[in-house]
Design a protein around this motif. Structure first.
Motif, mmCIF file in Angstrom:
data_model
loop_
_atom_site.group_PDB
_atom_site.id
_atom_site.type_symbol
_atom_site.label_atom_id
_atom_site.label_comp_id
_atom_site.label_asym_id
_atom_site.label_seq_id
_atom_site.Cartn_x
_atom_site.Cartn_y
_atom_site.Cartn_z
ATOM 1 N N ASN A 140 0.920 -1.163 -0.123
ATOM 2 C CA ASN A 140 -0.142 0.039 -0.032
ATOM 3 C C ASN A 140 0.786 1.281 -0.086
ATOM 4 O O ASN A 140 0.493 2.286 -0.630
ATOM 5 C CB ASN A 140 -0.948 0.115 1.179
ATOM 6 C CG ASN A 140 -2.326 -0.844 1.079
ATOM 7 O OD1 ASN A 140 -2.424 -1.223 -0.109
ATOM 8 N ND2 ASN A 140 -2.672 -1.351 2.051
ATOM 9 N N ASN A 141 1.971 1.177 0.823
ATOM 10 C CA ASN A 141 2.960 2.469 0.875
ATOM 11 C C ASN A 141 3.542 2.692 -0.651
ATOM 12 O O ASN A 141 3.689 3.713 -0.884
ATOM 13 C CB ASN A 141 3.957 2.180 2.038
ATOM 14 C CG ASN A 141 3.363 2.615 3.255
ATOM 15 O OD1 ASN A 141 2.538 3.293 3.440
ATOM 16 N ND2 ASN A 141 3.889 1.904 4.326
ATOM 17 N N ILE A 142 4.053 1.433 -1.121
ATOM 18 C CA ILE A 142 4.671 1.516 -2.452
ATOM 19 C C ILE A 142 3.708 2.195 -3.476
ATOM 20 O O ILE A 142 4.113 3.102 -4.255
ATOM 21 C CB ILE A 142 5.150 0.032 -3.043
ATOM 22 C CG1 ILE A 142 6.182 -0.203 -2.197
ATOM 23 C CG2 ILE A 142 5.589 0.234 -4.408
ATOM 24 C CD1 ILE A 142 6.641 -1.807 -2.056
ATOM 25 N N TRP A 143 2.448 1.818 -3.488
ATOM 26 C CA TRP A 143 1.453 2.135 -4.338
ATOM 27 C C TRP A 143 1.465 3.726 -4.323
ATOM 28 O O TRP A 143 1.228 4.473 -5.129
ATOM 29 C CB TRP A 143 0.088 1.523 -3.938
ATOM 30 C CG TRP A 143 -0.875 1.521 -5.028
ATOM 31 C CD1 TRP A 143 -1.475 2.452 -5.822
ATOM 32 C CD2 TRP A 143 -1.449 0.336 -5.747
ATOM 33 N NE1 TRP A 143 -2.278 2.106 -6.837
ATOM 34 C CE2 TRP A 143 -2.348 0.773 -6.856
ATOM 35 C CE3 TRP A 143 -1.037 -1.057 -5.682
ATOM 36 C CZ2 TRP A 143 -2.905 -0.160 -7.461
ATOM 37 C CZ3 TRP A 143 -1.711 -2.038 -6.451
ATOM 38 C CH2 TRP A 143 -2.625 -1.639 -7.449
ATOM 39 N N GLU A 144 1.283 4.193 -2.837
ATOM 40 C CA GLU A 144 1.075 5.702 -2.658
ATOM 41 C C GLU A 144 2.296 6.438 -3.249
ATOM 42 O O GLU A 144 2.330 7.344 -3.945
ATOM 43 C CB GLU A 144 0.812 6.081 -1.537
ATOM 44 C CG GLU A 144 -0.415 5.587 -0.850
ATOM 45 C CD GLU A 144 -0.600 5.795 0.550
ATOM 46 O OE1 GLU A 144 0.163 7.050 1.155
ATOM 47 O OE2 GLU A 144 -1.342 5.297 1.199
ATOM 48 N N PHE A 145 3.671 5.884 -3.244
ATOM 49 C CA PHE A 145 4.756 6.530 -3.466
ATOM 50 C C PHE A 145 4.961 6.653 -4.971
ATOM 51 O O PHE A 145 5.305 7.410 -5.731
ATOM 52 C CB PHE A 145 6.157 5.530 -2.881
ATOM 53 C CG PHE A 145 6.168 5.884 -1.174
ATOM 54 C CD1 PHE A 145 5.674 6.989 -0.715
ATOM 55 C CD2 PHE A 145 6.928 4.881 -0.633
ATOM 56 C CE1 PHE A 145 6.031 7.058 0.580
ATOM 57 C CE2 PHE A 145 7.086 4.982 0.663
ATOM 58 C CZ PHE A 145 6.653 6.000 1.295
ATOM 59 N N GLY A 147 2.428 6.196 -7.030
ATOM 60 C CA GLY A 147 1.358 7.437 -7.403
ATOM 61 C C GLY A 147 1.864 8.732 -7.481
ATOM 62 O O GLY A 147 1.768 9.565 -8.288
ATOM 63 N N PHE A 148 2.684 9.109 -6.520
ATOM 64 C CA PHE A 148 3.095 10.320 -6.330
ATOM 65 C C PHE A 148 4.248 10.790 -7.241
ATOM 66 O O PHE A 148 4.218 11.775 -7.908
ATOM 67 C CB PHE A 148 3.997 10.337 -4.805
ATOM 68 C CG PHE A 148 4.759 11.716 -4.586
ATOM 69 C CD1 PHE A 148 3.878 13.010 -4.310
ATOM 70 C CD2 PHE A 148 5.994 11.667 -4.761
ATOM 71 C CE1 PHE A 148 4.563 14.064 -4.084
ATOM 72 C CE2 PHE A 148 6.639 13.103 -4.847
ATOM 73 C CZ PHE A 148 5.892 14.076 -4.287
ATOM 74 N N LEU A 149 5.144 9.632 -7.574
ATOM 75 C CA LEU A 149 6.075 9.786 -8.535
ATOM 76 C C LEU A 149 5.237 10.026 -10.112
ATOM 77 O O LEU A 149 5.632 11.073 -10.821
ATOM 78 C CB LEU A 149 6.798 8.946 -8.748
ATOM 79 C CG LEU A 149 7.965 8.672 -7.724
ATOM 80 C CD1 LEU A 149 8.794 7.490 -7.742
ATOM 81 C CD2 LEU A 149 9.035 9.939 -7.702
ATOM 82 N N LEU A 150 4.248 9.174 -10.333
ATOM 83 C CA LEU A 150 3.716 9.444 -11.773
ATOM 84 C C LEU A 150 3.032 10.749 -11.968
ATOM 85 O O LEU A 150 2.977 11.409 -12.683
ATOM 86 C CB LEU A 150 2.573 8.145 -11.686
ATOM 87 C CG LEU A 150 1.624 8.293 -13.153
ATOM 88 C CD1 LEU A 150 2.771 8.316 -14.280
ATOM 89 C CD2 LEU A 150 0.684 7.399 -13.008
ATOM 90 N N GLN A 151 2.389 11.314 -10.691
ATOM 91 C CA GLN A 151 1.627 12.610 -10.512
ATOM 92 C C GLN A 151 2.731 13.683 -10.843
ATOM 93 O O GLN A 151 2.646 14.408 -11.776
ATOM 94 C CB GLN A 151 0.985 12.685 -9.169
ATOM 95 C CG GLN A 151 0.274 14.027 -9.261
ATOM 96 C CD GLN A 151 -1.146 14.091 -10.017
ATOM 97 O OE1 GLN A 151 -1.968 13.218 -10.100
ATOM 98 N NE2 GLN A 151 -0.940 15.061 -11.041
ATOM 99 N N CYS A 152 3.959 13.754 -10.328
ATOM 100 C CA CYS A 152 5.109 14.761 -10.462
ATOM 101 C C CYS A 152 5.322 14.500 -11.705
ATOM 102 O O CYS A 152 5.802 15.538 -12.450
ATOM 103 C CB CYS A 152 6.084 14.328 -9.754
ATOM 104 S SG CYS A 152 5.644 14.683 -7.724
ATOM 105 N N ALA A 153 5.485 13.490 -12.686
ATOM 106 C CA ALA A 153 6.088 13.116 -13.726
ATOM 107 C C ALA A 153 5.011 13.674 -14.897
ATOM 108 O O ALA A 153 5.317 14.442 -15.821
ATOM 109 C CB ALA A 153 6.131 11.558 -14.210
ATOM 110 N N LYS A 154 3.882 13.713 -14.412
ATOM 111 C CA LYS A 154 2.744 14.106 -15.467
ATOM 112 C C LYS A 154 2.598 15.532 -15.172
ATOM 113 O O LYS A 154 2.119 16.381 -16.022
ATOM 114 C CB LYS A 154 1.362 13.424 -15.111
ATOM 115 C CG LYS A 154 1.522 11.994 -15.651
ATOM 116 C CD LYS A 154 0.833 11.693 -17.006
ATOM 117 C CE LYS A 154 0.648 10.216 -17.345
ATOM 118 N NZ LYS A 154 0.269 10.332 -18.668
#
Length: 161
Positions: A140-145, A147-154
């Motif tokens: 669950n933590n990896i999923w959030e991390f 997701g955060f990286l993908l949001q920053c990349a986008k």
């Protein structure tokens, strides 16, 4: 070198100019491709990746460097369970005391995540069940991390992309 010259000129005017540190996260598309021209120390025909950026810029990167710095995602706009699972390189679980499981996951980038679980009665202890409980929290933590990286990349770090 315009940057160096400009820094020297500014140094004279304003004092010392500091080179600053930055973190970059970009969303790109890429495909395996041999170099079509010389890129620094990398010659024509060397294995690498052709990289397509969102601003239509195209570049090439050596295979070893690309695979060390880019994370392949299953889909363009979401993190999947497969992405999360693939980001884990090693899992270790140990029993501590009579009823506690401690699990450590080593991620692809070398980051360590640790979780613990415990049962009420020592007679109910099961290392595998404890490890499963811990891995659910870690994933669950990896999923959030991710997701955060993908949001920053986008969207960039400031959300102004």
């Amino acid at each position: 070198m315009p940057c160096k010259k400009k820094r020297l000129e500014n140094k004279k005017k304003e004092g010392l100019i500091m080179i600053r540190n930055y973190i970059s996260v970009k969303f790109v598309k890429a495909e395996p491709c041999k170099a079509w021209k010389d890129f620094g120390d990398h010659g024509i025909g060397e294995n690498g990746y052709k990289i397509y950026y969102s601003d239509s810029h195209i570049s090439w990167c050596p295979k070893k460097e690309f695979e060390a710095h880019y994370l392949e995602l299953e889909k363009e706009d979401t993190i999947t369970q497969k992405d999360v699972d693939n980001f884990i390189s090693k899992i270790e679980a140990i029993k501590m005391g009579d009823k506690t499981t401690v699990t450590q996951a080593t991620l692809k980038n070398g980051f360590l995540m640790v979780a613990g679980s415990a049962c009420v009665e020592p007679k109910n202890f099961d290392l595998e069940i404890g490890k499963q409980c811990c891995m659910e929290r870690i994933k669950n933590n990896i999923w959030e991390f991710l997701g955060f990286l993908l949001q920053c990349a986008k969207s960039g770090f400031k959300g102004d992309k």
